[in-house]
Enzyme design. Structure first.
Site, PDB file in Angstrom:
ATOM      1  N   LYS A  10       0.832  -1.212   0.000  1.00  0.00           N
ATOM      2  CA  LYS A  10       0.000   0.000   0.000  1.00  0.00           C
ATOM      3  C   LYS A  10       0.864   1.259   0.000  1.00  0.00           C
ATOM      4  O   LYS A  10       2.076   1.191   0.261  1.00  0.00           O
ATOM      5  CB  LYS A  10      -0.944  -0.056   1.199  1.00  0.00           C
ATOM      6  CG  LYS A  10      -1.875  -1.274   1.135  1.00  0.00           C
ATOM      7  CD  LYS A  10      -2.960  -1.230   2.204  1.00  0.00           C
ATOM      8  CE  LYS A  10      -3.818  -2.493   2.132  1.00  0.00           C
ATOM      9  NZ  LYS A  10      -4.993  -2.420   3.016  1.00  0.00           N
ATOM     10  N   TYR A  50     -11.307  -4.093  -4.191  1.00  0.00           N
ATOM     11  CA  TYR A  50     -12.026  -4.169  -2.917  1.00  0.00           C
ATOM     12  C   TYR A  50     -13.522  -4.441  -3.098  1.00  0.00           C
ATOM     13  O   TYR A  50     -14.314  -4.136  -2.195  1.00  0.00           O
ATOM     14  CB  TYR A  50     -11.801  -2.875  -2.139  1.00  0.00           C
ATOM     15  CG  TYR A  50     -10.398  -2.748  -1.576  1.00  0.00           C
ATOM     16  CD1 TYR A  50      -9.842  -3.779  -0.798  1.00  0.00           C
ATOM     17  CD2 TYR A  50      -9.617  -1.617  -1.803  1.00  0.00           C
ATOM     18  CE1 TYR A  50      -8.561  -3.678  -0.280  1.00  0.00           C
ATOM     19  CE2 TYR A  50      -8.333  -1.513  -1.279  1.00  0.00           C
ATOM     20  CZ  TYR A  50      -7.817  -2.547  -0.519  1.00  0.00           C
ATOM     21  OH  TYR A  50      -6.552  -2.454   0.007  1.00  0.00           O
ATOM     22  N   PHE A  58     -16.618   1.084   5.586  1.00  0.00           N
ATOM     23  CA  PHE A  58     -15.277   1.604   5.317  1.00  0.00           C
ATOM     24  C   PHE A  58     -14.912   1.598   3.831  1.00  0.00           C
ATOM     25  O   PHE A  58     -13.812   2.003   3.465  1.00  0.00           O
ATOM     26  CB  PHE A  58     -14.221   0.826   6.122  1.00  0.00           C
ATOM     27  CG  PHE A  58     -14.215  -0.667   5.890  1.00  0.00           C
ATOM     28  CD1 PHE A  58     -13.521  -1.234   4.829  1.00  0.00           C
ATOM     29  CD2 PHE A  58     -14.906  -1.520   6.747  1.00  0.00           C
ATOM     30  CE1 PHE A  58     -13.496  -2.604   4.625  1.00  0.00           C
ATOM     31  CE2 PHE A  58     -14.895  -2.902   6.550  1.00  0.00           C
ATOM     32  CZ  PHE A  58     -14.191  -3.442   5.481  1.00  0.00           C
ATOM     33  N   ARG A  86      -0.368 -14.687   4.107  1.00  0.00           N
ATOM     34  CA  ARG A  86      -1.328 -14.112   5.070  1.00  0.00           C
ATOM     35  C   ARG A  86      -0.774 -14.181   6.493  1.00  0.00           C
ATOM     36  O   ARG A  86      -0.945 -13.258   7.281  1.00  0.00           O
ATOM     37  CB  ARG A  86      -2.670 -14.859   4.998  1.00  0.00           C
ATOM     38  CG  ARG A  86      -3.362 -14.761   3.637  1.00  0.00           C
ATOM     39  CD  ARG A  86      -4.134 -13.505   3.433  1.00  0.00           C
ATOM     40  NE  ARG A  86      -5.283 -13.412   4.300  1.00  0.00           N
ATOM     41  CZ  ARG A  86      -6.182 -12.445   4.203  1.00  0.00           C
ATOM     42  NH1 ARG A  86      -6.050 -11.495   3.274  1.00  0.00           N
ATOM     43  NH2 ARG A  86      -7.204 -12.395   5.021  1.00  0.00           N
ATOM     44  N   THR A  92      -5.522  -8.129  10.211  1.00  0.00           N
ATOM     45  CA  THR A  92      -5.899  -6.943   9.430  1.00  0.00           C
ATOM     46  C   THR A  92      -5.616  -5.647  10.181  1.00  0.00           C
ATOM     47  O   THR A  92      -5.072  -4.699   9.609  1.00  0.00           O
ATOM     48  CB  THR A  92      -7.406  -7.015   9.073  1.00  0.00           C
ATOM     49  OG1 THR A  92      -7.629  -8.217   8.341  1.00  0.00           O
ATOM     50  CG2 THR A  92      -7.829  -5.820   8.235  1.00  0.00           C
ATOM     51  N   ARG A 103       2.552  -6.447   9.691  1.00  0.00           N
ATOM     52  CA  ARG A 103       1.695  -5.406  10.284  1.00  0.00           C
ATOM     53  C   ARG A 103       1.980  -5.239  11.768  1.00  0.00           C
ATOM     54  O   ARG A 103       1.886  -4.139  12.316  1.00  0.00           O
ATOM     55  CB  ARG A 103       0.226  -5.755  10.058  1.00  0.00           C
ATOM     56  CG  ARG A 103      -0.218  -5.598   8.595  1.00  0.00           C
ATOM     57  CD  ARG A 103      -1.567  -6.242   8.391  1.00  0.00           C
ATOM     58  NE  ARG A 103      -2.126  -6.024   7.063  1.00  0.00           N
ATOM     59  CZ  ARG A 103      -3.087  -6.797   6.551  1.00  0.00           C
ATOM     60  NH1 ARG A 103      -3.577  -7.818   7.242  1.00  0.00           N
ATOM     61  NH2 ARG A 103      -3.566  -6.539   5.348  1.00  0.00           N
ATOM     62  N   ASN A 113      -2.818  -0.374   6.075  1.00  0.00           N
ATOM     63  CA  ASN A 113      -2.128  -1.378   6.896  1.00  0.00           C
ATOM     64  C   ASN A 113      -1.012  -2.093   6.114  1.00  0.00           C
ATOM     65  O   ASN A 113      -0.811  -3.287   6.249  1.00  0.00           O
ATOM     66  CB  ASN A 113      -3.136  -2.373   7.482  1.00  0.00           C
ATOM     67  CG  ASN A 113      -3.972  -3.041   6.409  1.00  0.00           C
ATOM     68  OD1 ASN A 113      -3.828  -2.733   5.225  1.00  0.00           O
ATOM     69  ND2 ASN A 113      -4.835  -3.954   6.794  1.00  0.00           N
ATOM     70  N   HIS A 116      -1.685  -5.760   1.230  1.00  0.00           N
ATOM     71  CA  HIS A 116      -2.898  -6.541   0.953  1.00  0.00           C
ATOM     72  C   HIS A 116      -2.448  -7.840   0.294  1.00  0.00           C
ATOM     73  O   HIS A 116      -1.563  -7.820  -0.553  1.00  0.00           O
ATOM     74  CB  HIS A 116      -3.828  -5.778   0.001  1.00  0.00           C
ATOM     75  CG  HIS A 116      -4.927  -6.645  -0.534  1.00  0.00           C
ATOM     76  ND1 HIS A 116      -6.110  -6.801   0.146  1.00  0.00           N
ATOM     77  CD2 HIS A 116      -4.996  -7.433  -1.627  1.00  0.00           C
ATOM     78  CE1 HIS A 116      -6.872  -7.665  -0.542  1.00  0.00           C
ATOM     79  NE2 HIS A 116      -6.218  -8.045  -1.627  1.00  0.00           N
ATOM     80  N   GLU A 127      -7.832 -10.815  -8.437  1.00  0.00           N
ATOM     81  CA  GLU A 127      -7.024  -9.641  -8.090  1.00  0.00           C
ATOM     82  C   GLU A 127      -5.831  -9.491  -9.043  1.00  0.00           C
ATOM     83  O   GLU A 127      -5.520  -8.386  -9.489  1.00  0.00           O
ATOM     84  CB  GLU A 127      -6.554  -9.769  -6.633  1.00  0.00           C
ATOM     85  CG  GLU A 127      -7.723  -9.660  -5.655  1.00  0.00           C
ATOM     86  CD  GLU A 127      -7.353  -9.999  -4.215  1.00  0.00           C
ATOM     87  OE1 GLU A 127      -6.203 -10.401  -3.952  1.00  0.00           O
ATOM     88  OE2 GLU A 127      -8.236  -9.842  -3.348  1.00  0.00           O
TER      89      GLU A 127
HETATM   90  P1  CMP Z   1      -6.945  -5.447   3.234  1.00  0.00           P
HETATM   91  O1  CMP Z   1      -6.300  -6.736   3.572  1.00  0.00           O
HETATM   92  O2  CMP Z   1      -6.358  -4.600   2.161  1.00  0.00           O
HETATM   93  O3  CMP Z   1      -8.486  -5.736   2.852  1.00  0.00           O
HETATM   94  C1  CMP Z   1      -9.510  -4.802   3.055  1.00  0.00           C
HETATM   95  C2  CMP Z   1      -9.064  -3.595   3.802  1.00  0.00           C
HETATM   96  O4  CMP Z   1     -10.084  -2.802   4.371  1.00  0.00           O
HETATM   97  C3  CMP Z   1      -8.246  -4.022   4.998  1.00  0.00           C
HETATM   98  O5  CMP Z   1      -7.019  -4.560   4.575  1.00  0.00           O
HETATM   99  C4  CMP Z   1      -8.144  -2.707   5.766  1.00  0.00           C
HETATM  100  O6  CMP Z   1      -7.090  -1.903   5.272  1.00  0.00           O
HETATM  101  C5  CMP Z   1      -9.440  -1.991   5.364  1.00  0.00           C
HETATM  102  N1  CMP Z   1     -10.338  -1.736   6.475  1.00  0.00           N
HETATM  103  C6  CMP Z   1     -10.688  -0.508   6.902  1.00  0.00           C
HETATM  104  N2  CMP Z   1     -11.540  -0.599   7.923  1.00  0.00           N
HETATM  105  C7  CMP Z   1     -11.756  -1.917   8.146  1.00  0.00           C
HETATM  106  C8  CMP Z   1     -12.540  -2.635   9.091  1.00  0.00           C
HETATM  107  N3  CMP Z   1     -13.287  -2.022  10.005  1.00  0.00           N
HETATM  108  N4  CMP Z   1     -12.492  -3.983   9.021  1.00  0.00           N
HETATM  109  C9  CMP Z   1     -11.743  -4.624   8.089  1.00  0.00           C
HETATM  110  N5  CMP Z   1     -10.986  -3.972   7.166  1.00  0.00           N
HETATM  111  C10 CMP Z   1     -10.982  -2.627   7.219  1.00  0.00           C
END
Ligand code: CMP
Length: 138
Positions: A10, A50, A58, A86, A92, A103, A113, A116, A127
């Site tokens: 990211k 996404y 979000f 993962r 996450t 992370r 974060n 991805h 993807e």
């Molecule tokens: P990622 O693994 O990129 O997949 C979806 C993204 O949504 C996640 O990481 C977070 O960066 C983002 N995100 C923001 N808010 C939330 C939330 N409340 N729960 C889960 N993912 C979130």
């Protein structure tokens, strides 16, 4: 089983100069870099990446915070690559991610974060196709 997974670093990973640190962790684990490039994320790429989160509270913030910014996208290959990556990335929300994970060691922001990664073979195929034409995948 040898498999492939899609990973996106990211914007904050690039802005903070953490690309080498993160890719190095994948390589030291034994994963092979199949292909990698930097792209400026478009809105339609972000919405497709996404799409499983469309409708969640979000979603708009997630898309607008990445739209137009540079990310690094890559395909990694190795034994059980989807689940191994993962686990290396961690939970996450970086607040809950275990120390020793990417992370857990390097971030605090939930939306940005750092990384991805695909959560299944099916999401890998979807993807990956957003960013890589078949001829770039060898
Ligand atoms: P990622 O693994 O990129 O997949 C979806 C993204 O949504 C996640 O990481 C977070 O960066 C983002 N995100 C923001 N808010 C939330 C939330 N409340 N729960 C889960 N993912 C979130």
């Amino acid at each position: 089983m040898t498999e492939r997974t899609f990973v996106m670093l990211k914007p904050s990973a690039l802005e903070r100069g953490l690309v080498g640190e993160i890719v190095g962790r994948f390589e030291r684990k034994g994963l092979k870099l199949v292909t990698v490039k930097t792209v400026a994320m478009t809105r339609s790429q972000a919405e497709e990446l996404y799409s499983v989160h469309r409708g969640k509270h979000f979603f708009d913030d997630l898309v607008s915070r990445i739209n137009g910014r540079k990310v690094v996208v890559m395909v990694l290959e190795g034994r059980s690559a989807v689940s191994v990556v993962r686990r290396l990335i961690g939970a996450t929300d970086p607040v809950n991610a275990e120390p020793g994970t990417i992370r857990g060691d390097l971030g605090l922001d939930l939306t940005d974060n750092l990384v991805h990664a695909s959560d299944s073979e099916e999401s890998f195929r979807r993807e990956c196709s957003i960013f890589f034409p078949a001829y770039e995948l060898g």
